[in-house]
Design an enzyme around this catalytic site. Sequence first.
Site, PDB file in Angstrom:
ATOM      1  N   LYS A   1       0.852  -1.197   0.000  1.00 48.57           N
ATOM      2  CA  LYS A   1       0.000   0.000   0.000  1.00 48.57           C
ATOM      3  C   LYS A   1       0.884   1.242   0.000  1.00 48.57           C
ATOM      4  CE  LYS A   1      -1.725   2.716   3.007  1.00 48.57           C
ATOM      5  NZ  LYS A   1      -1.683   4.013   2.307  1.00 48.57           N
TER       6      LYS A   1
ATOM      7  N   GLU B   1      10.485   0.823   9.921  1.00 50.48           N
ATOM      8  CA  GLU B   1      11.519   1.838   9.655  1.00 50.48           C
ATOM      9  C   GLU B   1      10.854   3.177   9.923  1.00 50.48           C
ATOM     10  OE1 GLU B   1      13.588   4.441   8.724  1.00 50.48           O
ATOM     11  OE2 GLU B   1      13.231   4.100   6.589  1.00 50.48           O
TER      12      GLU B   1
ATOM     13  N   CYS C   1      13.677  10.538   6.842  1.00 52.26           N
ATOM     14  CA  CYS C   1      13.786   9.984   8.205  1.00 52.26           C
ATOM     15  C   CYS C   1      15.196  10.144   8.747  1.00 52.26           C
ATOM     16  CB  CYS C   1      13.366   8.526   8.208  1.00 52.26           C
ATOM     17  SG  CYS C   1      14.182   7.549   6.948  1.00 52.26           S
TER      18      CYS C   1
ATOM     19  N   GLU D   1      10.760  15.086  15.859  1.00 53.77           N
ATOM     20  CA  GLU D   1      10.978  15.021  14.411  1.00 53.77           C
ATOM     21  C   GLU D   1      10.063  16.026  13.721  1.00 53.77           C
ATOM     22  OE1 GLU D   1       9.652  11.529  12.178  1.00 53.77           O
ATOM     23  OE2 GLU D   1      11.612  11.509  11.206  1.00 53.77           O
TER      24      GLU D   1
HETATM   25  P1  NDP Z   1       2.288   7.937   8.441  1.00 54.96           P
HETATM   26  O1  NDP Z   1       3.185   7.148   9.279  1.00 54.96           O
HETATM   27  O2  NDP Z   1       0.914   8.188   8.941  1.00 54.96           O
HETATM   28  O3  NDP Z   1       2.131   7.289   6.976  1.00 54.96           O
HETATM   29  C1  NDP Z   1       2.959   6.319   6.415  1.00 54.96           C
HETATM   30  C2  NDP Z   1       2.112   5.248   5.758  1.00 54.96           C
HETATM   31  O4  NDP Z   1       1.333   4.571   6.742  1.00 54.96           O
HETATM   32  C3  NDP Z   1       1.117   5.776   4.740  1.00 54.96           C
HETATM   33  O5  NDP Z   1       1.011   4.856   3.681  1.00 54.96           O
HETATM   34  C4  NDP Z   1      -0.157   5.845   5.549  1.00 54.96           C
HETATM   35  O6  NDP Z   1      -1.322   5.811   4.787  1.00 54.96           O
HETATM   36  C5  NDP Z   1      -0.042   4.596   6.377  1.00 54.96           C
HETATM   37  N1  NDP Z   1      -0.862   4.581   7.582  1.00 54.96           N
HETATM   38  C6  NDP Z   1      -1.280   5.633   8.332  1.00 54.96           C
HETATM   39  N2  NDP Z   1      -1.990   5.194   9.396  1.00 54.96           N
HETATM   40  C7  NDP Z   1      -2.032   3.852   9.307  1.00 54.96           C
HETATM   41  C8  NDP Z   1      -2.622   2.820  10.106  1.00 54.96           C
HETATM   42  N3  NDP Z   1      -3.295   3.083  11.224  1.00 54.96           N
HETATM   43  N4  NDP Z   1      -2.470   1.537   9.709  1.00 54.96           N
HETATM   44  C9  NDP Z   1      -1.787   1.244   8.593  1.00 54.96           C
HETATM   45  N5  NDP Z   1      -1.212   2.167   7.799  1.00 54.96           N
HETATM   46  C10 NDP Z   1      -1.319   3.455   8.161  1.00 54.96           C
HETATM   47  O7  NDP Z   1       2.989   9.273   8.093  1.00 54.96           O
HETATM   48  P2  NDP Z   1       2.328  10.700   7.814  1.00 54.96           P
HETATM   49  O8  NDP Z   1       2.225  10.876   6.393  1.00 54.96           O
HETATM   50  O9  NDP Z   1       1.071  10.943   8.582  1.00 54.96           O
HETATM   51  O10 NDP Z   1       3.442  11.602   8.447  1.00 54.96           O
HETATM   52  C11 NDP Z   1       3.468  11.814   9.855  1.00 54.96           C
HETATM   53  C12 NDP Z   1       4.875  11.910  10.329  1.00 54.96           C
HETATM   54  O11 NDP Z   1       5.518  10.654  10.200  1.00 54.96           O
HETATM   55  C13 NDP Z   1       5.738  12.857   9.527  1.00 54.96           C
HETATM   56  O12 NDP Z   1       5.552  14.168   9.882  1.00 54.96           O
HETATM   57  C14 NDP Z   1       7.090  12.323   9.843  1.00 54.96           C
HETATM   58  O13 NDP Z   1       7.486  12.801  11.090  1.00 54.96           O
HETATM   59  C15 NDP Z   1       6.875  10.842   9.923  1.00 54.96           C
HETATM   60  N6  NDP Z   1       7.214  10.135   8.666  1.00 54.96           N
HETATM   61  C16 NDP Z   1       8.339   9.378   8.643  1.00 54.96           C
HETATM   62  C17 NDP Z   1       8.717   8.756   7.476  1.00 54.96           C
HETATM   63  C18 NDP Z   1       9.956   7.946   7.409  1.00 54.96           C
HETATM   64  O14 NDP Z   1      10.505   7.802   6.323  1.00 54.96           O
HETATM   65  N7  NDP Z   1      10.397   7.354   8.490  1.00 54.96           N
HETATM   66  C19 NDP Z   1       7.953   8.888   6.252  1.00 54.96           C
HETATM   67  C20 NDP Z   1       6.735   9.648   6.387  1.00 54.96           C
HETATM   68  C21 NDP Z   1       6.412  10.239   7.562  1.00 54.96           C
HETATM   69  P3  NDP Z   1      -1.968   7.143   4.180  1.00 54.96           P
HETATM   70  O15 NDP Z   1      -1.056   8.289   4.484  1.00 54.96           O
HETATM   71  O16 NDP Z   1      -2.038   6.806   2.744  1.00 54.96           O
HETATM   72  O17 NDP Z   1      -3.296   7.297   4.824  1.00 54.96           O
END
Ligand code: NDP
Length: 488
Positions: free
Chosen positions: A174, A249, A283, A384
Amino acid sequence: MQKYDNYIDGKFSQSKSGQIRKIMDPANGEQIATVPESTKEDMLIAIAAARKAFDHGPWRKTAALDRGKALFKIADGIRAKAKMLAEIETKNCGKPLPEAEYDVADAANCFEFYGGLATKIHGETMSVPANSISYVVREPVGVCGQIVPWNFPLLMASWKIAPALAAGNTVILKPSELTPMTALELAKIIHESGLPEGVVNIVSGPGVGAGEELAINKDVDKIAFTGGTATGRKIMTAATGNLKRVTLELGGKNPNIIFEDCDIEAAVDGALFGAFANQGEVCSAGSRLLVHKSVHKQIVDGMLAKISRIKLGHGLSEGTKMGPLISSDHREKVESYIKIGIDEGAKLICGGKRPTSADLSLGNFLEPTIFDHVKPTMRIAREEIFGPVLSVIPFSTEEEAIELANDSEYGLAAGIWTKNVVRAHRVSQALRAGIIWVNNYHPTFNEMPWGGYKQSGHGRELGLHGIEAYLEIKQININLDETPIGWY
Ligand code: NDP
């Protein structure tokens, strides 16, 4: 405008609900595509397809050599469409085109690396006890749910899918609902490569309502996630239902440490690149710059002298060095941290606001921002931010630098700038982080493990360790003594 389908069981289709999501260019707010807005129902169909393909399909029994060749074909497919993929990635994520081109090349290399590794999944043999042969085999884990974020969409999808396939698993991926385009392009490449149906399924939709099913569902044997730490925690909890294998990760608040014995010019470049590459939406971003007091002024002046070279613009425009943030919500989140930094008393020395030029007014742009004299207790030094905001923290001794660096709930990456080789090794070993760069920042190698200590994650991706996360270990014992044991 492109209309994308999900890829489930070898076929392309819209969501059963008929719902779609509009995909926007974050640099100007223009609609660039539609994708299926999938629901739990679509996810259940994809999980069933992956389950059937794993339990009854040919993939896991396919010779390792042929699995490897299939991955090479996918790498070739990515390279054949590299230009188009990089342009889509830039339009969908905002990142400058040269960064997207790098990601696409690395995605192809990732499939190639794991294609080569497919034939190197070895076992072990032992002769315990006497008159027996015992051996260890590595087998695929099974059905793997994979959830990826919006900052490196194609690359993260490749880091997930390639090792899983090399090991003989089936997957449901996904992508982020904000940036699903290159993953759905990858679905077409995988389809054209001739992989058996149901081996790879790519379903676009929200995390809550679709993605979470991958963590909950008992027909899924493993979940691999990249994203925020808060979401990672939810996924780990949801995965306890069937105790599925979990790799995470997650985030970071990574220290980039500049010692007084460094090459100043290289360190200035490394500090800027570490903080502002990919708009700081990384990240492993070096968002805490720890600087020895004796070179603090030189480093800060050096960064300020170069900061205007970070030209904001549409990622496809010539000369752009930084694109927009991924969404207006995310920009507001980053701006709220800038306000927190000012309120906490840190010294804002550049940026901190939206650019004023008319051509950028429709995008989610934010100037590269540096706070100086940040105290380690301030929120901008601890949380972060995931945007172009750098916190400069001065230190006096090596011991203090190590203590500051390790004083974090995260432990993903760290940078060290020094010409002293003994110090480089000593500090590398003292840091509690999974990735250490010395006199460099951000290089990533498919051959080397990627992942963090503490709340930056669980397990490792990439390298030999990355494929282990997609394998189960089985011991088999063969008795060579046919005499009945005569216990009773
Ligand atoms: P999320 O962790 O929410 O999103 C990452 C992925 O997880 C997306 O595909 C999202 O789906 C999915 N997701 C969200 N909630 C759920 C759930 N309950 N169960 C399963 N999958 C889920 O990141 P955000 O986009 O909300 O960003 C929030 C913060 O996370 C950022 O500000 C940053 O600090 C951090 N982040 C870290 C990353 C990294 O590389 N380590 C990458 C991105 C964010 P969808 O968004 O499609 O609804």
